[in-house]
Motif scaffolding. Structure first.
Motif: not given
Length: 110
Positions: A92-108
């Motif tokens: 679950g922690i890994i998925l949360i971190v992965g989701g945040v990374l995807l949000i960051e990539l999407g924002a860029q």
């Protein structure tokens, strides 16, 4: 993000985790820890204001802050209080971190 924003975000994460760990201690009857709860959360939100004032996107900042807080708190909870940290919880922690990374990539990309 500027160097000031990154530094303030790290400070916000550390302060929030400290406040949460203090909350755990305060909940077990150690009233002196309530000071740590108040200061930790107050500093965390003050530093988030600094980050946002530097022009960082709210969704990205909040995602990083929340995900890092969850991950670090879960690990410290295991180390300090011997609470469970199962494989499913770790996933679950890994998925949360992965989701945040995807949000960051999407924002860029915008």
């Amino acid at each position: 993000m500027s160097a000031l924003a990154i530094t303030a975000l790290i400070g916000a994460i550390v302060s929030e985790v400290a406040g949460t760990i203090s909350l755990r201690r305060a909940s077990s009857g150690e009233k002196r820890w309530w000071f740590g709860v108040g200061i930790g959360y107050l500093l965390a939100f003050a530093m988030l204001v600094v980050v946002l004032g530097q022009g960082a996107a709210l969704g990205v900042v909040y995602g990083i802050w929340a995900a890092a807080g969850v991950a670090i708190t879960a690990i410290l909870d295991r180390l300090l209080f011997r609470e469970p940290l199962t494989g499913i919880m770790s996933l679950g922690i890994i998925l949360i971190v992965g989701g945040v990374l995807l949000i960051e990539l999407g924002a860029q990309g915008t």
